[in-house]
Write an enzyme that holds these catalytic residues in place. Structure first.
Site, PDB file in Angstrom:
ATOM      1  N   GLY A   8       0.574  -1.080  -0.178  1.00 23.22           N
ATOM      2  CA  GLY A   8      -0.102  -0.201   0.350  1.00 23.22           C
ATOM      3  C   GLY A   8       0.817   0.685  -0.107  1.00 23.22           C
ATOM      4  O   GLY A   8       1.736   1.318   0.528  1.00 23.22           O
ATOM      5  N   SER A   9       0.102   2.300  -0.734  1.00 21.94           N
ATOM      6  CA  SER A   9       1.009   3.501  -0.680  1.00 21.94           C
ATOM      7  C   SER A   9       0.699   4.440   0.742  1.00 21.94           C
ATOM      8  O   SER A   9       0.149   3.492   1.938  1.00 21.94           O
ATOM      9  CB  SER A   9       0.534   4.586  -1.231  1.00 21.94           C
ATOM     10  OG  SER A   9       1.204   4.192  -3.227  1.00 21.94           O
ATOM     11  N   GLY A  10       1.036   5.440   1.213  1.00 23.45           N
ATOM     12  CA  GLY A  10       1.728   6.172   2.359  1.00 23.45           C
ATOM     13  C   GLY A  10       2.358   5.723   3.506  1.00 23.45           C
ATOM     14  O   GLY A  10       2.212   6.359   4.676  1.00 23.45           O
ATOM     15  N   HIS A  11       3.265   4.990   2.945  1.00 23.52           N
ATOM     16  CA  HIS A  11       4.094   5.100   3.560  1.00 23.52           C
ATOM     17  C   HIS A  11       5.371   5.345   3.142  1.00 23.52           C
ATOM     18  O   HIS A  11       6.795   4.337   3.427  1.00 23.52           O
ATOM     19  CB  HIS A  11       5.167   3.063   3.659  1.00 23.52           C
ATOM     20  CG  HIS A  11       3.399   1.853   4.369  1.00 23.52           C
ATOM     21  ND1 HIS A  11       2.660   2.388   4.912  1.00 23.52           N
ATOM     22  CD2 HIS A  11       2.899   1.529   3.571  1.00 23.52           C
ATOM     23  CE1 HIS A  11       1.481   1.803   5.413  1.00 23.52           C
ATOM     24  NE2 HIS A  11       2.081   1.217   4.244  1.00 23.52           N
ATOM     25  N   LYS A  66       5.953  -7.208   2.368  1.00 26.16           N
ATOM     26  CA  LYS A  66       5.276  -7.611   4.219  1.00 26.16           C
ATOM     27  C   LYS A  66       3.600  -7.944   4.756  1.00 26.16           C
ATOM     28  O   LYS A  66       3.476  -8.518   3.540  1.00 26.16           O
ATOM     29  CB  LYS A  66       5.016  -5.849   4.452  1.00 26.16           C
ATOM     30  CG  LYS A  66       5.966  -5.123   4.157  1.00 26.16           C
ATOM     31  CD  LYS A  66       6.167  -3.481   5.201  1.00 26.16           C
ATOM     32  CE  LYS A  66       4.902  -2.896   4.228  1.00 26.16           C
ATOM     33  NZ  LYS A  66       4.643  -2.481   3.201  1.00 26.16           N
ATOM     34  N   ASP A 122      -1.408  -7.839   0.214  1.00 25.22           N
ATOM     35  CA  ASP A 122      -0.205  -8.446   0.173  1.00 25.22           C
ATOM     36  C   ASP A 122       0.088  -9.479   0.166  1.00 25.22           C
ATOM     37  O   ASP A 122       0.423  -9.755  -1.471  1.00 25.22           O
ATOM     38  CB  ASP A 122       0.764  -7.614   0.993  1.00 25.22           C
ATOM     39  CG  ASP A 122       0.715  -5.642   0.972  1.00 25.22           C
ATOM     40  OD1 ASP A 122       0.182  -5.738  -0.119  1.00 25.22           O
ATOM     41  OD2 ASP A 122       1.190  -5.058   1.499  1.00 25.22           O
ATOM     42  N   HIS A 147      -0.625   1.449   9.625  1.00 21.38           N
ATOM     43  CA  HIS A 147      -1.782   1.657   8.938  1.00 21.38           C
ATOM     44  C   HIS A 147      -2.201   2.033  10.042  1.00 21.38           C
ATOM     45  O   HIS A 147      -4.143   2.968   9.165  1.00 21.38           O
ATOM     46  CB  HIS A 147      -2.474   0.161   7.961  1.00 21.38           C
ATOM     47  CG  HIS A 147      -1.448  -0.590   7.334  1.00 21.38           C
ATOM     48  ND1 HIS A 147      -0.574  -1.666   8.107  1.00 21.38           N
ATOM     49  CD2 HIS A 147      -1.783  -0.809   5.892  1.00 21.38           C
ATOM     50  CE1 HIS A 147      -0.274  -1.682   6.264  1.00 21.38           C
ATOM     51  NE2 HIS A 147      -0.481  -0.934   5.438  1.00 21.38           N
TER      52      HIS A 147
HETATM   53 MG   LIG Z   1      -5.402  -1.388   3.579  1.00 20.40          MG
END
Ligand SMILES: [Mg+2]
Ligand SMILES: Nc1ncnc2c1ncn2[C@@H]1O[C@H](COP(=O)(O)OP(=O)(O)O)[C@@H](O)[C@H]1O
Ligand SMILES: Nc1ncnc2c1ncn2[C@@H]1O[C@H](COP(=O)(O)OP(=O)(O)O)[C@@H](O)[C@H]1O
Ligand SMILES: [Mg+2]
Ligand SMILES: [Mg+2]
Ligand SMILES: [Mg+2]
Lengths: 331, 208, 331, 208
Positions: free
Chosen positions: C54-57, C105, C110, C219
């Site tokens: 996911g993005s945001g990391h 991860k 994922d 998250h």
């Molecule tokens: Mg999610």
């Protein structure tokens, strides 16, 4: 209400610097009593380059010490200028006889303390000063007033002067080059959320939902105007437009764009800002030759960003591209 | 800690004065910080109380013989504390510290504060009306200079009143120096914390 | 209430990646439809190394693409796994016949999407997986459950595997090395303020003044416990103690410490955390051979930090020290 | 958009069903997001509504002839949307999309949902009681399989009731799969958003 991760407030800056050495002990040394940071491996036979100012803007300036950039950085307490005695000690430590250029962001406190330090050394050291005053939001007509604040353009000044000093430029040349970068640069900043005072946990100002603060500096102070938030595209236009006019960038000119996070701004947000900056400048026929994106000049955990434009020359591109090896900037 | 109702500022009285000032600032630092939060960068309370804490430790241990020695010790503490107020107060107290090495008459007081305030005005390029510490320093120095009394207590009462009035006058001013000048009319009504601290300084003398 | 700087939410990730290229066009390329990032100059004749999530990391994972680290990164939407079709396209783009190692991860989404991608290519590509599950807070007894989350140890895995792949290690060796780093690593995280949802501006959870959330992931989810905040020294002890036990670090062992900011944590705070980490480990006789300090695996604008320990061998130190040239990591 | 009271699921009815589901999810996405904020990472409403918006565009333009085609289009949209729910719903709808290429009887419906739910259980390693979408999928499939009716409307009413009861039962459960499992008892009372969305799915059929 937020919380600053630290031990006693008194030891904050010094302990944080111990952490810097922990991570970058190969690059920097911390001197205490008085407090300043130098390169681990001192450079000799070159113009010494030094900067400093209040803490809370990390990685500025301590993260820019190393080959290709600063010889020393002098950190004050959070948002407070270092003392003249700190600055004097740092100059003494790094000036190997070729003289020193101090890069000073234009704030009364910094100007006072750095100037006093230089005066204290007037008999023994050649010390020149580059005054960085790029913040367009504080343009004023007040003769004798404090003038524009110094903000993110200082990164360009430190990088370019650092490369020139490394390449053997004498004090006067490094100073002139730095002052030239300042003359070619302008910055505007916007905040979506104020920073938190490490002591009280209070924000430095409050915004209502849907508001942003236009024209802020890097000390949590309010900006020139509270405006309704707009989409990234419009917002970047409202920043870049005045910058282009201020630096006089014309169709065909090349610029360096520094898209700087003020602390709590996420990489995704800065990425969007960089994209929009390029889009707006493309539309004006101005070529973005170099872009630096990241949190380089922060205002604690302020949520917001600044955009700096510097009109480039071939020489400036060369100095910008020259190798650098510091905790925060490596290429 | 109030000394006898004499006509002179002795070293002991200067020490009591400065300690009272330090206590007041340390106790009410948040008030100064809040003013600086509104119109500046929110660190003034911290800056000045750090300096005065350092000064207090020095003063408590020292047996300063005359006022000049006391002021010099305070100057050193401010010069070791950075910021904008650090060097300006450092200079102010430093010039006071260059005064006569003996108890001071009211006339000595007037001369010393005039000189010291002149130095701050020059270094800070600040005049009365610019919304800075000078707005409290200048009227206090003037009150001391023109004091038609030989009584220490009366003289400092006049200085405290003048400093307070000067500090109060900063609410309503548009700043021309310091960070508040960036904000112009937006912080016109906010008191200048530097000026307020100077008023506290002279008020602390009243009890000393 | 906070605001995320962007245009339409739909275009966020893609526009942010345009910004990445704007800043690091010499290092990375962005491919759209489907979306993934590769090195600007593809490497041939080596094991391909790929990660994503996911993005945001950010800077994870797109900031770790480049010589010495990843060949490709596959970003999903904010906090959402990329699709199997994205992963498949990225593998096809970077696998030059030597096979691919995917670093994943451990999150259900994922794992599902990367596994599906590998299965889709089973006939034509050799694809191996390293599963990173370093988060001690999610240690569970639940057989068949999701297991520990993958967090900041992924940086160590990507760096070490990247160096090994660059040095010519075949797929099986790179995979084994990655899995070994995972086995030697553990992470614990703490939050002082939750992150903000880019859509709603709401925080993912609320803390009362004086509270912190212990054992969070990346998250925005709550941690395992809400605790009263403590000074940095005590807090770092409460993180490092369990980590040392988990990785079995003994007196005389050497470790890598990753002191990671979760988004809005300031450099000063991370500096103090790095100092305290060293202090605590010194006290236990464990030597901190390498330290990485900064916001490398973020959770949007979460205010908090994680500490990761990896027990080192001489080989791992060698791979860690090997040159790397990516947007976020250069040495 | 309600079709005739027949005994079969036609392509048109499937289309109406899926569009109604998409409308409901898009309208009430915040409710799902809020559940996922409490027990997960707060993106479920966004994930599922992005997928269904994509599906809706496809469905509005397509003239799908039978249910399988409709489900297959929805599957593609989910597979193009990542997350955890993306591949799981993608698989669920994908298996439905592999059903008969003709109108479906109630028996066909039962078989299709049993198969599809079995696939999700295997891929997600999730059983009833684990606090996931399976807690609504499994009872709905069972209700369809054991429906003692040939009427489409009655069959889906039973499935909707079963799915809703299953979704409701997730409040009180300790999660064993998905992000909520990290939080254990802390989010025991929170409904699983995946299960709620499955209940909405079957409820949408009632009007179709
Ligand atoms: Mg999610
Ligand atoms: N140019 C100046 N001359 C005199 N006093 C000044 C000047 N600039 C600022 N000050 C005083 O300094 C005070 C702020 O001090 P401080 O918070 O330490 O400074 P800063 O944080 O802006 O560096 C102001 O309230 C004002 O009284
Ligand atoms: N292993 C699993 N098996 C079945 N369903 C699952 C599983 N894990 C999660 N889910 C479902 O997925 C939903 C969350 O989807 P989403 O928000 O897209 O996932 P995430 O953000 O955790 O990647 C949960 O509400 C749950 O119903
Ligand atoms: Mg300050
Ligand atoms: Mg201040
Ligand atoms: Mg989710």
């Amino acid at each position: 209400m937020s919380r600053f991760f630290m031990n006693e407030r008194e030891t904050l800056v010094e302990q944080a610097l111990e952490g810097l050495v922990e991570a970058h002990g190969g690059l920097v040394d911390v001197h205490t009593d008085p407090l300043f940071v130098t390169r681990r491996v001192p450079a000799a036979g070159k113009t010494a380059l030094l900067s400093g100012g209040g803490s809370g803007h990390e990685p500025l300036h301590t993260g820019f010490v190393g080959p290709g950039m600063l010889d020393a950085a002098v950190p004050g307490d959070v948002f407070a200028s270092p003392t003249a005695l700190q600055v004097r000690a740092a100059i003494r430590a790094v000036d190997t006889g070729e003289g020193t250029v101090m890069i000073v962001k234009n704030y009364t406190g910094d100007v006072l303390n750095f100037s006093i330090a230089a005066e204290l050394l007037a008999e023994t050291h050649r010390v020149e000063q580059v005054l960085v005053d790029d913040d367009l939001a504080t343009q004023s007509q007040d003769e004798g007033g404090p003038g524009r604040r110094g903000t993110a353009a200082v990164v360009a000044v430190e990088k370019v002067c650092g490369a020139a000093a490394e390449a053997g430029a004498p004090v006067a040349e490094v100073r002139a080059l730095g002052q030239d970068v300042v003359a070619r640069s302008a910055t505007l900043s916007v905040a979506f959320e104020a920073c938190t005072n490490p002591m009280t946990g209070r924000r430095s100002f409050e915004l209502e939902p849907g508001e942003m603060e236009f024209g802020v500096g890097i000390h949590g102070e309010r900006g020139i105007e509270t405006r309704p938030v707009t989409e990234a595209a419009d917002l970047v236009e409202s920043l870049v437009g005045p910058l282009v006019e201020s630096v006089g960038a014309k169709r065909g000119d090349s610029v360096l764009a520094i898209v700087n996070g003020l602390g709590a701004t996420h990489g995704l947000e800065l990425g969007v800002a960089a994209r929009e900056t390029r889009r707006v400048l493309d539309g004006l026929g101005v070529s973005v030759a170099r872009t630096l994106v990241g949190p380089y000049v922060t205002s604690l955990d302020m949520k917001g960003l600044s955009i700096t434009l510097t009109v480039l020359t071939d020489d400036l591109v060369k100095f910008w591209d020259a190798p650098v090896r510091t905790p925060a900037l490596v290429w | 800690m109030s000394a006898s109702n004499g006509t002179e500022l002795t070293g002991a009285r200067a020490r009591a004065w400065l300690l009272a000032f330090a206590d007041r600032v340390v106790a009410d630092a948040d008030e100064l910080t809040e003013l600086d939060r509104q119109a500046g960068d929110g660190d003034f309370g911290w800056n000045i109380s750090s300096a005065l804490k350092r000064a207090r430790t020095g003063l408590e241990e020292s047996g300063a013989q005359d006022p000049a020695e006391v002021f010099q010790a305070v100057s050193d503490a401010f010069l070791a504390s950075g910021g904008t107020s650090g060097p300006l107060f450092g200079l102010w107290f430093g010039r006071l510290g260059a005064g006569p090495s003996a108890p001071w008459s009211v006339a000595d007081l007037g001369r010393a504060f005039e000189t010291a305030t002149g130095a701050v005005r020059r270094l800070g390029k600040a005049e009365v009306g610019h919304k800075t510490m000078v707005d409290a320093m200048a009227p206090a120095a003037e009150a001391l200079t023109s004091a038609e009394t030989h009584s220490w207590r009366e003289a400092v009462r006049g200085a405290a009143r003048a400093a307070r009035a000067g500090a109060d006058s900063t609410s309503g001013m548009i700043a021309h120096r310091g960070r508040a000048s960036y904000l112009g009319e937006r912080v016109q009504e906010v008191l200048d914390p530097g000026a307020v601290s100077v008023a506290w300084f002279f008020e602390a003398a009243e009890g000393a």
